[in-house]
Design an enzyme around this catalytic site. Sequence first.
Site, short mmCIF file in Angstrom:
data_model
loop_
_atom_site.label_atom_id
_atom_site.label_comp_id
_atom_site.label_asym_id
_atom_site.label_seq_id
_atom_site.Cartn_x
_atom_site.Cartn_y
_atom_site.Cartn_z
CD GLU A 190 -2.91 -0.89 0.03
OE1 GLU A 190 -3.02 0.01 -0.75
OE2 GLU A 190 -3.50 -1.96 0.01
CG ASN B 227 -0.62 5.22 -1.37
OD1 ASN B 227 -1.23 4.91 -2.02
ND2 ASN B 227 -0.99 5.51 -0.05
NE ARG C 95 -4.69 3.60 -7.86
CZ ARG C 95 -4.27 2.34 -7.30
NH1 ARG C 95 -4.18 2.04 -5.98
NH2 ARG C 95 -3.69 1.54 -8.16
#
Lengths: 102, 157
Positions: free
Chosen positions: B46, B50, B110
Amino acid sequence: MKILFNRRNDALYIKLRGELDEHSASGARREVDRLADLNADCEQAVFDLAEVSFMDSTGIGFLIGRYKKFNRYGVKVYITNPSQTTDKILAMSGVYSLVRKL
Amino acid sequence: MENYMKLEIAAISENESFARSAVAAFALTLNPSLSELSDIKTAVSEAVTNCIVHAYAGGSNVKKVYIECRANKSEEWGELHIQITDCGCGIEDVDRALTPFYTTLKDEERSGMGFTIMQTFMTDFSVKSEKGKGTQVMMSKKIGVAENEELRERVNA
Ligand SMILES: Nc1ncnc2c1ncn2[C@@H]1O[C@H](COP(=O)(O)OP(=O)(O)OP(=O)(O)O)[C@@H](O)[C@H]1O
Ligand SMILES: [Mg+2]
């Protein structure tokens, strides 16, 4: 990520194999959307996640996106066999309220 | 015992799998359960994703992700500290970014659940960010605590 599929009567079975992350999602998206176009006449599509060895939040967007795609053709979408971690991610993000788990 | 590692990688999606596997391999010295290992891989994925999709989206000279890990181990349990840093665009309002389902990239499928997943899967979590300078995610996980509690309960029963 490999996409395996199998059409039986009115149902399309889609098996995802490998890692579903931001890197692999675009290819998987293209392939599954092509399958959706070719199978617009079926009644249900079942995503089998048994062989997904890794999935992060990209998988949430991926599954909701495919749900929307199939939904436009009136095809019902289901999820089956998620791993424990995948199940936790899908449950906490509310995916199961759109796409039922079998 | 204390262990340490630092990784510096190009912020490209090809490295997502490498980054989470490298941290998972480092964590093995703490004898994590499969489920703990899976939590760590997901949280790292994650944070690194990002950096790749948000931090450097606007273009930048140095597109790198820095990953630092520390492992502490005692007799009963272990602790893994992970720091993931980028020198990208930064986050204007961190509190808002941490809100479940908040995303600035809705058009790209997303879901805005990345930070929420990191928070849920790790024991401690915090973000520091400065607009135009970059973002640093710090998270840690206690390893073997659940297992030990289970054991203690069984012994006490
Ligand atoms: N390293 C970063 N640099 C700049 N902005 C970031 C960074 N990380 C997160 N953000 C911002 O915070 C928002 C929330 O991040 P989060 O990971 O929760 O969701 P997402 O990445 O948008 O979607 P998902 O992770 O579910 O695919 C992002 O949409 C982005 O605007
Ligand atoms: Mg994210």
